[in-house]
Scaffold this motif. Structure first.
Motif, short mmCIF file in Angstrom:
data_model
loop_
_atom_site.label_atom_id
_atom_site.label_comp_id
_atom_site.label_asym_id
_atom_site.label_seq_id
_atom_site.Cartn_x
_atom_site.Cartn_y
_atom_site.Cartn_z
N THR A 1 4.56 6.13 -11.85
CA THR A 1 4.33 7.40 -11.18
C THR A 1 4.26 7.12 -9.69
OG1 THR A 1 1.93 7.19 -11.38
CG2 THR A 1 3.07 8.42 -13.11
N GLN A 2 4.68 8.09 -8.89
CA GLN A 2 4.56 8.00 -7.44
C GLN A 2 4.04 9.34 -6.92
OE1 GLN A 2 8.28 6.72 -5.59
NE2 GLN A 2 7.30 4.79 -5.11
N GLU A 3 2.88 9.27 -6.29
CA GLU A 3 2.24 10.47 -5.75
C GLU A 3 2.66 10.67 -4.29
OE1 GLU A 3 -2.21 11.55 -4.34
OE2 GLU A 3 -2.00 10.90 -6.43
N ILE A 4 3.06 11.89 -3.96
CA ILE A 4 3.37 12.21 -2.57
C ILE A 4 2.05 12.36 -1.80
CG2 ILE A 4 4.35 13.94 -1.01
CD1 ILE A 4 6.39 14.60 -3.18
N VAL A 5 1.91 11.56 -0.74
CA VAL A 5 0.69 11.56 0.07
C VAL A 5 0.95 12.34 1.36
CG1 VAL A 5 -0.97 10.11 1.30
CG2 VAL A 5 0.02 9.32 -0.87
N ARG A 6 0.01 13.20 1.72
CA ARG A 6 0.16 14.02 2.93
C ARG A 6 -0.51 13.36 4.13
NH1 ARG A 6 -1.83 19.83 0.92
NH2 ARG A 6 -3.31 18.51 -0.24
N SER B 1 4.07 16.23 3.71
CA SER B 1 4.43 15.08 2.89
C SER B 1 4.82 13.93 3.81
CB SER B 1 5.61 15.44 1.98
OG SER B 1 5.30 16.48 1.10
N TRP B 2 4.25 12.73 3.57
CA TRP B 2 4.49 11.64 4.51
C TRP B 2 4.85 10.32 3.84
CZ3 TRP B 2 5.88 11.15 9.25
CH2 TRP B 2 5.76 9.92 9.91
N SER B 3 4.21 9.96 2.73
CA SER B 3 4.48 8.68 2.10
C SER B 3 4.24 8.81 0.60
CB SER B 3 3.58 7.59 2.70
OG SER B 3 2.21 7.90 2.49
N TYR B 4 4.37 7.67 -0.09
CA TYR B 4 4.16 7.64 -1.54
C TYR B 4 3.04 6.67 -1.88
CZ TYR B 4 8.84 9.79 -1.93
OH TYR B 4 9.93 10.61 -1.82
#
Length: 243
Positions: A40-45, A51-54
Motif C-alpha cells: 500500500t502507498q498512502e498519499i501524504v499531504r 498531495s506531496w509524497s508517498y
C-alpha cells in the motif's frame, strides 16, 4: 509463454524484465506474471494540504499467477475472491492501444514542455502544488522548473510528462518494477493499482498496451477507460478496507 512481439514502449520509458507483466482476465481480475513487490502507498499531504509524497505501508505476497481484484467487490482485497462473477460490474476494456502521446495536449515553457492526456488522470492531485503544473512549466526560473518536474514524477498514472526542449527527450527517472495500492486519505478514498518501472499490461485479447514508466489500473470497477484508472474511485467513494 513467450515474450509478445511488437511491444510499444513510450519514449523515456524502459520495459521491465519481459517475464514480468500484468494480464487482464476477460471479465475478471488482474493476473500478475512474475514476482513483483506489492505494498500500500498512502498519499501524504504537505503543510498547504496538497498531495506531496508517498508513505509505504503494508506488504502483500505476490507470486507468479496471483490474481488481484479488478471489480472492487472482493472480500479478500487486494486479492480476487471471484466476486466479479456476481457483482454486475462491466469490466470490458475500453482504453485505446494507441500511444498516450497521440492524444496528449502540449504546453510549451521557456525550458521545458509538458504533455498531458487527461483521459488517464488518477485524481492524485500532485499537479496542484505551487501555481499548478500547467502554469509552473511556463514560468521562468529553476525553482519553477524543478517543481514542475517533481509534480510530474509523482503522478501515479504517468498522465503528465515533462520534456527537455533542448534535447526533445522526456525528463524521466528509471524506476524499479513494482506494484502499489494507493490510499488517499485526503480524499477519503482508495485509489488505483499503480505499476512502476515499465511493467507490460496485456489485454484479455492478448495485445499489449503501450509500456510506460508509470501506469494506474482501475480497482473500483467504475473507470470509463479500463483497464486504466480515470479517477472514478473519487466519485464512487471507493474504499478497499486495507488501511
Amino acid at each position: 509463454m513467450g515474450e509478445p512481439k511488437d511491444v510499444s514502449v513510450q519514449q523515456g520509458s524502459v520495459q521491465s524484465d519481459p517475464s514480468i507483466s500484468v494480464e487482464i482476465v476477460e471479465d475478471g481480475p488482474y493476473r500478475v506474471r512474475g514476482a513483483l513487490p506489492l505494498h500500500t502507498q498512502e498519499i501524504v499531504r504537505n503543510e498547504e494540504g496538497r498531495s506531496w509524497s508517498y508513505r509505504q505501508g503494508r506488504a502483500y505476497p505476490v507470486k507468479d499467477g496471483t490474481m488481484l481484484c479488478r471489480c472492487g467487490h472482493s472480500r479478500k482485497k487486494p486479492f480476487c475472491d471471484g466476486s466479479h462473477k456476481t457483482a454486475g460490474v462491466d469490466l470490458a476494456e475500453t482504453a485505446s492501444f494507441e500511444p498516450m502521446l497521440q492524444e496528449a495536449e502540449e504546453i510549451d515553457g521557456p525550458r521545458y514542455s509538458l504533455t498531458d492526456n487527461e483521459r488517464y488522470c488518477a485524481f492524485a492531485r500532485f499537479c496542484d502544488n505551487g501555481q499548478r503544473i500547467w502554469n509552473e512549466v511556463r514560468i521562468e526560473g529553476e525553482e519553477h522548473a524543478r517543481l514542475a518536474i517533481y509534480m510530474a514524477h509523482q503522478c501515479p498514472a504517468g498522465r503528465l510528462l515533462v520534456w527537455d526542449r533542448s534535447t526533445g527527450n522526456p525528463v524521466e527517472e528509471p524506476l524499479t518494477a513494482s506494484l502499489s495500492l494507493i490510499q488517499d486519505p485526503g480524499a477519503g478514498v482508495s485509489g488505483p493499482l499503480v505499476l512502476r518501472g515499465g511493467v507490460r499490461v496485456q489485454s484479455a485479447s492478448g495485445e499489449s498496451y503501450e509500456v510506460r514508466n508509470r501506469q494506474a489500473l482501475c480497482r473500483c470497477g467504475a473507470s470509463s477507460n479500463k483497464p486504466f484508472c480515470d479517477g472514478s474511485h473519487a466519485s464512487t467513494k471507493f474504499r478497499d478496507g486495507l488501511e
